[in-house]
Design a protein around this motif. Structure first.
Motif, PDB file in Angstrom:
ATOM      1  N   THR A 131       0.833  -1.206   0.000  1.00 27.90           N
ATOM      2  CA  THR A 131       0.000   0.000   0.000  1.00 27.90           C
ATOM      3  C   THR A 131       0.869   1.259   0.000  1.00 27.90           C
ATOM      4  N   ASN A 132       0.317   2.309  -0.585  1.00 33.05           N
ATOM      5  CA  ASN A 132       0.957   3.619  -0.691  1.00 33.05           C
ATOM      6  C   ASN A 132       2.292   3.533  -1.438  1.00 33.05           C
ATOM      7  N   SER A 133       2.341   2.654  -2.435  1.00 30.98           N
ATOM      8  CA  SER A 133       3.590   2.487  -3.185  1.00 30.98           C
ATOM      9  C   SER A 133       3.641   3.345  -4.439  1.00 30.98           C
ATOM     10  N   PHE A 134       2.508   3.861  -4.889  1.00 30.41           N
ATOM     11  CA  PHE A 134       2.462   4.780  -6.023  1.00 30.41           C
ATOM     12  C   PHE A 134       1.656   5.973  -5.549  1.00 30.41           C
ATOM     13  N   ALA A 135       2.363   7.007  -5.109  1.00 30.03           N
ATOM     14  CA  ALA A 135       1.702   8.146  -4.459  1.00 30.03           C
ATOM     15  C   ALA A 135       2.567   9.395  -4.658  1.00 30.03           C
ATOM     16  N   THR A 136       2.348  10.383  -3.809  1.00 34.58           N
ATOM     17  CA  THR A 136       3.078  11.642  -3.887  1.00 34.58           C
ATOM     18  C   THR A 136       3.746  11.916  -2.548  1.00 34.58           C
ATOM     19  N   LEU A 137       4.993  12.332  -2.601  1.00 34.43           N
ATOM     20  CA  LEU A 137       5.699  12.710  -1.378  1.00 34.43           C
ATOM     21  C   LEU A 137       5.028  13.939  -0.771  1.00 34.43           C
ATOM     22  N   ASP A 138       5.137  14.100   0.548  1.00 33.63           N
ATOM     23  CA  ASP A 138       4.540  15.267   1.192  1.00 33.63           C
ATOM     24  C   ASP A 138       5.423  16.501   0.979  1.00 33.63           C
ATOM     25  N   SER A 139       5.067  17.602   1.619  1.00 34.45           N
ATOM     26  CA  SER A 139       5.766  18.877   1.404  1.00 34.45           C
ATOM     27  C   SER A 139       7.207  18.870   1.918  1.00 34.45           C
ATOM     28  N   SER A 140       7.579  17.860   2.704  1.00 33.61           N
ATOM     29  CA  SER A 140       8.973  17.738   3.133  1.00 33.61           C
ATOM     30  C   SER A 140       9.701  16.610   2.390  1.00 33.61           C
ATOM     31  N   GLY A 141       9.033  16.031   1.386  1.00 41.21           N
ATOM     32  CA  GLY A 141       9.645  14.964   0.595  1.00 41.21           C
ATOM     33  C   GLY A 141       9.618  13.610   1.278  1.00 41.21           C
ATOM     34  N   GLN A 142       8.614  13.362   2.120  1.00 38.24           N
ATOM     35  CA  GLN A 142       8.515  12.124   2.894  1.00 38.24           C
ATOM     36  C   GLN A 142       7.241  11.360   2.550  1.00 38.24           C
ATOM     37  N   SER A 143       7.268  10.053   2.774  1.00 38.44           N
ATOM     38  CA  SER A 143       6.079   9.221   2.678  1.00 38.44           C
ATOM     39  C   SER A 143       6.362   7.896   3.373  1.00 38.44           C
ATOM     40  N   THR A 144       5.322   7.133   3.611  1.00 39.83           N
ATOM     41  CA  THR A 144       5.456   5.808   4.205  1.00 39.83           C
ATOM     42  C   THR A 144       4.647   4.827   3.378  1.00 39.83           C
TER      43      THR A 144
END
Length: 186
Positions: A131-144
């Protein structure tokens, strides 16, 4: 000037493969490519984005558990990304952007081609396990991103590799690639 001994390969007149050692900091470097006769050269700007990283968050890696992976590319906040898994890290060449017309750069994704890799792609996402493997990084360039390991004891001992690529917002080229994350199902 940075010496890239054996790291630049001219694949054909318009394609160059560059393997940048991991100790070079993020920056835009100028590389000069001499033709075989040595009479002329072309200077190409390339972006080294060693800031892309993927880390395993604390938690079990056992059958029946969920593995969480922290993705980080602070040089590209709000950019789309794609994370994939594989059973190896032999390297998959893809074409990248070049700021010089007429040239393409061959970029290596540090994974191996195989059924796990292809099953990572949409719309399958490993049958919903990833899950969440094709998404957009947040405003600090982070994701999980998360991987649910099915409760199948025979999966213990398998080593998986994960890596992600960040794309420019128009999805026309790769602007960052992480080093592979390796973990073993215990």
């Amino acid at each position: 000037n940075i010496p890239f001994t054996g790291a630049v390969t001219l694949n054909n007149p318009n394609q160059i493969t560059i393997n940048i050692p991991p100790n070079y900091p993020p920056n835009t470097y100028q590389i000069s490519v001499l033709n075989p006769s040595g009479l002329s050269s072309t200077t190409l700007p390339i972006m080294v984005n060693q800031a892309s990283a993927i880390n395993l968050l604390p938690g079990p890696t056992t059958p029946g558990s969920t593995v969480s992976m922290q993705l980080s590319d602070p040089l590209h906040p709000n950019y789309p990304y794609f994370l994939a898994l594989s059973l190896g890290s032999a390297g998959i060449p893809i074409q990248g952007l070049s700021q010089t017309p007429g040239f393409t750069l061959s970029i290596i994704i540090p994974l191996s081609v195989g059924p796990i890799f292809f099953a990572s792609f949409p719309p399958n996402f490993l049958g919903g396990l990833l899950t969440n493997s094709f998404a957009t990084l947040d405003s600090s360039g982070q994701s999980t991103a998360q991987l649910f390991i099915p409760p199948i004891p025979s999966l213990s001992g398998f080593t998986l590799y994960a890596a992600f690529a960040t794309f420019d917002p128009s999805l026309t080229g790769v602007v960052g690639i992480s080093y592979p994350l390796q973990f073993t199902i215990t």
